[in-house]
Motif scaffolding. Structure first.
Motif, PDB file in Angstrom:
ATOM      1  N   TYR A  41       0.804  -1.231   0.000  1.00 24.52           N
ATOM      2  CA  TYR A  41       0.000   0.000   0.000  1.00 24.52           C
ATOM      3  C   TYR A  41       0.836   1.281   0.000  1.00 24.52           C
ATOM      4  O   TYR A  41       0.354   2.336   0.395  1.00 24.52           O
ATOM      5  CB  TYR A  41      -0.974   0.027   1.187  1.00 24.52           C
ATOM      6  CG  TYR A  41      -2.121  -0.947   1.075  1.00 24.52           C
ATOM      7  CD1 TYR A  41      -2.491  -1.487  -0.145  1.00 24.52           C
ATOM      8  CD2 TYR A  41      -2.840  -1.341   2.197  1.00 24.52           C
ATOM      9  CE1 TYR A  41      -3.533  -2.376  -0.256  1.00 24.52           C
ATOM     10  CE2 TYR A  41      -3.901  -2.243   2.105  1.00 24.52           C
ATOM     11  CZ  TYR A  41      -4.235  -2.751   0.867  1.00 24.52           C
ATOM     12  OH  TYR A  41      -5.270  -3.640   0.772  1.00 24.52           O
ATOM     13  N   GLN A 267      -7.312   6.883  17.233  1.00 28.16           N
ATOM     14  CA  GLN A 267      -7.259   7.821  16.116  1.00 28.16           C
ATOM     15  C   GLN A 267      -5.948   7.804  15.343  1.00 28.16           C
ATOM     16  O   GLN A 267      -5.923   8.096  14.155  1.00 28.16           O
ATOM     17  CB  GLN A 267      -7.520   9.249  16.620  1.00 28.16           C
ATOM     18  CG  GLN A 267      -8.961   9.491  17.051  1.00 28.16           C
ATOM     19  CD  GLN A 267      -9.175  10.910  17.552  1.00 28.16           C
ATOM     20  OE1 GLN A 267      -8.214  11.630  17.818  1.00 28.16           O
ATOM     21  NE2 GLN A 267     -10.424  11.305  17.690  1.00 28.16           N
ATOM     22  N   MET A 269      -2.486   7.031  13.238  1.00 30.74           N
ATOM     23  CA  MET A 269      -2.328   6.302  11.985  1.00 30.74           C
ATOM     24  C   MET A 269      -1.947   4.848  12.194  1.00 30.74           C
ATOM     25  O   MET A 269      -2.281   3.994  11.375  1.00 30.74           O
ATOM     26  CB  MET A 269      -1.258   6.987  11.121  1.00 30.74           C
ATOM     27  CG  MET A 269      -1.687   8.331  10.545  1.00 30.74           C
ATOM     28  SD  MET A 269      -3.094   8.164   9.415  1.00 30.74           S
ATOM     29  CE  MET A 269      -2.347   7.234   8.084  1.00 30.74           C
ATOM     30  N   ASN A 270      -1.222   4.545  13.291  1.00 29.38           N
ATOM     31  CA  ASN A 270      -0.815   3.157  13.531  1.00 29.38           C
ATOM     32  C   ASN A 270      -1.865   2.385  14.327  1.00 29.38           C
ATOM     33  O   ASN A 270      -1.593   1.300  14.828  1.00 29.38           O
ATOM     34  CB  ASN A 270       0.546   3.092  14.237  1.00 29.38           C
ATOM     35  CG  ASN A 270       0.565   3.861  15.547  1.00 29.38           C
ATOM     36  OD1 ASN A 270      -0.428   4.455  15.947  1.00 29.38           O
ATOM     37  ND2 ASN A 270       1.709   3.855  16.209  1.00 29.38           N
ATOM     38  N   PRO A 273      -6.493   3.435  11.254  1.00 36.10           N
ATOM     39  CA  PRO A 273      -6.180   3.351   9.815  1.00 36.10           C
ATOM     40  C   PRO A 273      -5.407   2.072   9.458  1.00 36.10           C
ATOM     41  O   PRO A 273      -5.714   1.416   8.455  1.00 36.10           O
ATOM     42  CB  PRO A 273      -5.343   4.614   9.562  1.00 36.10           C
ATOM     43  CG  PRO A 273      -5.808   5.574  10.609  1.00 36.10           C
ATOM     44  CD  PRO A 273      -6.051   4.731  11.824  1.00 36.10           C
ATOM     45  N   LEU A 274      -4.405   1.707  10.266  1.00 41.06           N
ATOM     46  CA  LEU A 274      -3.659   0.474  10.014  1.00 41.06           C
ATOM     47  C   LEU A 274      -4.556  -0.743  10.215  1.00 41.06           C
ATOM     48  O   LEU A 274      -4.481  -1.717   9.454  1.00 41.06           O
ATOM     49  CB  LEU A 274      -2.445   0.405  10.949  1.00 41.06           C
ATOM     50  CG  LEU A 274      -1.608  -0.881  10.899  1.00 41.06           C
ATOM     51  CD1 LEU A 274      -1.059  -1.123   9.499  1.00 41.06           C
ATOM     52  CD2 LEU A 274      -0.462  -0.818  11.919  1.00 41.06           C
ATOM     53  N   LYS A 276      -7.804  -0.962   9.700  1.00 43.66           N
ATOM     54  CA  LYS A 276      -8.694  -1.121   8.546  1.00 43.66           C
ATOM     55  C   LYS A 276      -7.952  -1.704   7.346  1.00 43.66           C
ATOM     56  O   LYS A 276      -8.472  -2.590   6.654  1.00 43.66           O
ATOM     57  CB  LYS A 276      -9.327   0.236   8.191  1.00 43.66           C
ATOM     58  CG  LYS A 276     -10.304   0.740   9.256  1.00 43.66           C
ATOM     59  CD  LYS A 276     -11.163   1.900   8.780  1.00 43.66           C
ATOM     60  CE  LYS A 276     -10.417   3.172   8.619  1.00 43.66           C
ATOM     61  NZ  LYS A 276     -11.307   4.329   8.302  1.00 43.66           N
ATOM     62  N   SER A 277      -6.737  -1.233   7.108  1.00 43.17           N
ATOM     63  CA  SER A 277      -5.955  -1.761   5.985  1.00 43.17           C
ATOM     64  C   SER A 277      -5.644  -3.240   6.181  1.00 43.17           C
ATOM     65  O   SER A 277      -5.688  -4.027   5.230  1.00 43.17           O
ATOM     66  CB  SER A 277      -4.648  -0.968   5.837  1.00 43.17           C
ATOM     67  OG  SER A 277      -4.910   0.382   5.491  1.00 43.17           O
ATOM     68  N   GLU A 321     -14.235   1.033   5.853  1.00 42.95           N
ATOM     69  CA  GLU A 321     -13.720   2.347   5.498  1.00 42.95           C
ATOM     70  C   GLU A 321     -14.498   3.470   6.179  1.00 42.95           C
ATOM     71  O   GLU A 321     -13.945   4.542   6.465  1.00 42.95           O
ATOM     72  CB  GLU A 321     -13.755   2.517   3.980  1.00 42.95           C
ATOM     73  CG  GLU A 321     -12.967   3.713   3.470  1.00 42.95           C
ATOM     74  CD  GLU A 321     -11.510   3.681   3.903  1.00 42.95           C
ATOM     75  OE1 GLU A 321     -10.997   4.752   4.295  1.00 42.95           O
ATOM     76  OE2 GLU A 321     -10.899   2.601   3.871  1.00 42.95           O
ATOM     77  N   GLU A 324     -14.847   5.588  12.037  1.00 42.96           N
ATOM     78  CA  GLU A 324     -14.057   6.702  12.545  1.00 42.96           C
ATOM     79  C   GLU A 324     -13.913   6.552  14.056  1.00 42.96           C
ATOM     80  O   GLU A 324     -14.759   5.953  14.717  1.00 42.96           O
ATOM     81  CB  GLU A 324     -14.722   8.045  12.211  1.00 42.96           C
ATOM     82  CG  GLU A 324     -14.774   8.338  10.723  1.00 42.96           C
ATOM     83  CD  GLU A 324     -15.390   9.696  10.414  1.00 42.96           C
ATOM     84  OE1 GLU A 324     -15.794  10.384  11.387  1.00 42.96           O
ATOM     85  OE2 GLU A 324     -15.461  10.066   9.241  1.00 42.96           O
TER      86      GLU A 324
END
Length: 623
Positions: A41, A267, A269-270, A273-274, A276-277, A321, A324
């Motif tokens: 990604y 919240q 990024m690690n 968001p990580l 969900k990926s 996606e 939140e």
């Protein structure tokens, strides 16, 4: 004439706006890290344009461009942006990215200026100094105050005298969270806290080329004996278990519930968001007969996606996606909802599992370890298994995650980057999610005519009483499809003077002459008990091990590499049993045992050992 000119002008304008079959060129390549491992990604873009793609599961990309040669820009969180000039069609384009921990920490520490309550003072590890060069200027104090990571204290296993304690009993452990968590510390330039180091999880992170089982049992037991690398007066015994690997098409249907923490602490990024990926990678592995539901919790719990066919991949990804983060953390309410959803859609004879994704920072409702463990123990009676995926740093509750996974017939992993998500949820898909045996226990009986003393390396939180071995009510570890388990014993041979054994008086009613081995050349006897995933009665496997010591050079890559990992772990813990171990020796031993190393995991370990050697200074032995 005027009309003809007007028509020609219109045609020219249309041709300008729609150029038609303009020649397109294809640029193909791969994005890798410093170890040559693919980065999933990563964003690859043509500089100065809107043309861009993300790399796939193999780190590869393919771009359609109007020019044969372009300047490409690659970016990924935690890495320095790389620019490749004159990347042309037909070239073998490889973009190597270099880590930039400062960039990641800037994301993590955002908004930490407000004071935060410090955690309980009895935590094994509650505050951590900010690593120099990792946290931006002015944030060091905030980082230390913010850190409330929890690790249970580990009382390292000691040596036992065989004549007094001939039996060693423990539950298997296939968790690998400790290793990826340690990697996060080391890659950020920090020495991991000693209680974050669980040596058995470090050893079991790696693949070992054990033979597949051939008989009726779902296991193959392998052993190897040689000189101990960090104490040449001792021996090292390796015991390996290989679980039967089931082809994906033969795996039973799955009834999965993703239980996702969407509280405010998720919240960064690690974290979410990580998360969900990573789950999207798992969704790509689902089959039409599989079902997935998504439950979330923050201040309260709710179901955001009812059970959905595995073939509806886009629908599942869209639901992920839309998530939140925000609010407090009512983890217990989410656990109850997830298990209820799994029970209501139980797949008879299938794989019923809750996948809990969180940083473990529960703070609303039932939140104590004891209450949560009781809740999980009650829920597991329904036949629903548990997988715990940990995310994030700063407030990561490792001890809570361990307890939940151990109590829920489950496993525990720490996802520090997308490549680890791929390893756990794609490469090891069957082992992570499909149980082939539960309540797996080992009991080793040592022959006192051969073994004066022994020590189990690691497994401190998996030890059992000797009577627990035959007690089918006693919970133990689970083994997944294709999973393997490795245990190491350090042995003090008979006749060796050792500072690790305290002299004891002879027993009045037992003498060495009365100790009889079934075979005088037997060093030990292995007993293993396990149950079928839906069974209540255990089955027994037994294997005597002869005293056949190999020369160090004649040992397998498996043996030497596992020994190197254990040596590294003892150095990280500053173990009193580390003997002559050094980071340099551990790295050298691992380098000579890389084997095939298809995914580069073993080479990565070597780099971590060398990094720790540099961090610890010239002596690098932690003596």
């Amino acid at each position: 004439m005027k009309t003809a000119i007007t028509n020609l002008l219109a045609i020219w304008l249309l041709a300008s706006a729609y150029p038609g079959n303009t020649t397109q060129f294809t640029l193909k390549g791969k994005v890798v890290d410093e170890m040559g491992q693919p980065i999933i990604y990563a964003a690859v873009q043509v500089k100065g344009s809107s043309i861009g793609v993300n790399t796939d599961l193999n780190g590869e990309f393919s771009l359609q461009t109007p020019n044969r040669c372009e300047t490409l820009v690659a970016s990924y969180l935690g890495y320095k942006t790389q620019e490749v000039k004159k990347a042309c069609e037909g070239d073998s384009i490889e973009i190597k990215m270099v880590q930039n921990p400062a960039a990641l920490s800037e994301v993590v520490v955002t908004g930490l200026s407000k004071p935060r309550r410090e955690g309980k003072r009895d935590r094994a590890f509650s505050r951590m100094a900010a690593p120099q060069g990792i946290v931006p200027n002015g944030y060091a104090d905030d980082y230390a105050n913010f850190n409330t990571e929890d690790y249970d204290h580990i009382n390292e296993n000691r040596f036992f005298e065989t004549t007094q304690t001939p039996l060693s009993t423990f539950s298997i452990d296939v968790d690998a969270a400790s290793y990826s968590n340690l990697r996060r510390f080391i890659q950020n330039g920090q020495t991991p806290p000693a209680d974050a180091v669980r040596i058995e999880e470090m050893v079991n992170y790696f693949d070992y080329e054990y033979p597949q089982p051939q008989g009726d049992h779902p296991f193959e037991v392998v052993t190897e004996i040689s000189q101990c690398p960090w104490n040449d007066q001792h021996r090292l015994v390796m015991i390996g278990l290989q679980g039967k690997k089931m082809p994906t098409e033969s795996l039973p249907p799955s009834n999965l519930v993703f239980l996702i923490d969407v509280s405010g602490s998720m919240q960064n990024m690690n974290k979410l968001p990580l998360l969900k990926s990573s789950l999207k990678l798992l969704v790509d592995q689902l089959r039409p007969q599989d079902r997935v539901a998504i439950a979330v919790y923050a201040g309260a719990a709710g179901l955001v996606l009812p059970p959905t066919k595995g073939s509806d991949k886009q629908k599942i990804k869209d639901a992920l996606e839309e998530l939140e983060a925000g609010g407090s953390t009512a983890g217990a309410a989410g656990i109850k909802l997830a298990y209820q959803t799994a029970r209501e859609n139980l797949a008879k004879g299938g794989n019923n599992r809750v996948i809990l994704c969180t940083d473990g920072d529960f703070n609303v409702g039932t939140s104590s370890d004891g209450e949560l463990v009781q809740l999980i123990e009650k829920e597991r009676e329904s036949g629903v298994f548990l997988t715990v995926l940990g995310f994030g740093m700063g407030n990561y509750k490792d001890n809570k995650m361990q307890k939940l996974a151990d109590s829920g017939n489950g496993n525990h992993y720490y996802i520090d980057n997308i490549n680890e998500g791929k390893k756990v949820l794609v490469n090891e898909f069957g082992g992570t999610l499909f149980t082939i045996a539960k309540d797996v226990k080992l009991q080793i009986e040592f022959n006192p005519t051969k073994v004066q003393g022994y020590r189990l390396i690691g497994y401190e939180n998996r030890l059992l009483n000797k009577e627990d071995f035959n007690d089918d009510k006693k919970d133990a570890g689970e083994l997944g499809s294709g999973h393997r388990v490795t245990a190491l014993y350090e042995i003090i041979p008979v006749g060796m003077n050792s500072p690790f054994l305290t002299p004891m008086d002879d027993l009045r009613y037992q003498t060495m002459e009365e100790v009889k081995a079934a075979d005088k050349n037997e060093m030990l006897n292995i007993k293993l008990r396990y149950k079928a995933p839906d069974g209540d009665k255990s089955q027994l496997i037994e294997k005597p091990v002869l005293d056949n010591q190999l020369d160090a050079k004649g040992t397998s890559d498996n043996f030497r590499f596992a020994a190197a990992v254990a040596e590294f772990g003892m150095l990280l813990r500053n173990s009193e049993f580390k003997g002559e171990a050094t980071f340099a020796k551990a790295a050298e031993l691992a380098k000579g045992a890389l084997g095939k190393d298809v995914n580069g995991y073993r080479a990565e370990l070597v780099k971590m050992i060398e990094t720790m050697g540099a961090l610890e200074g010239p002596e690098a032995s932690r003596k």
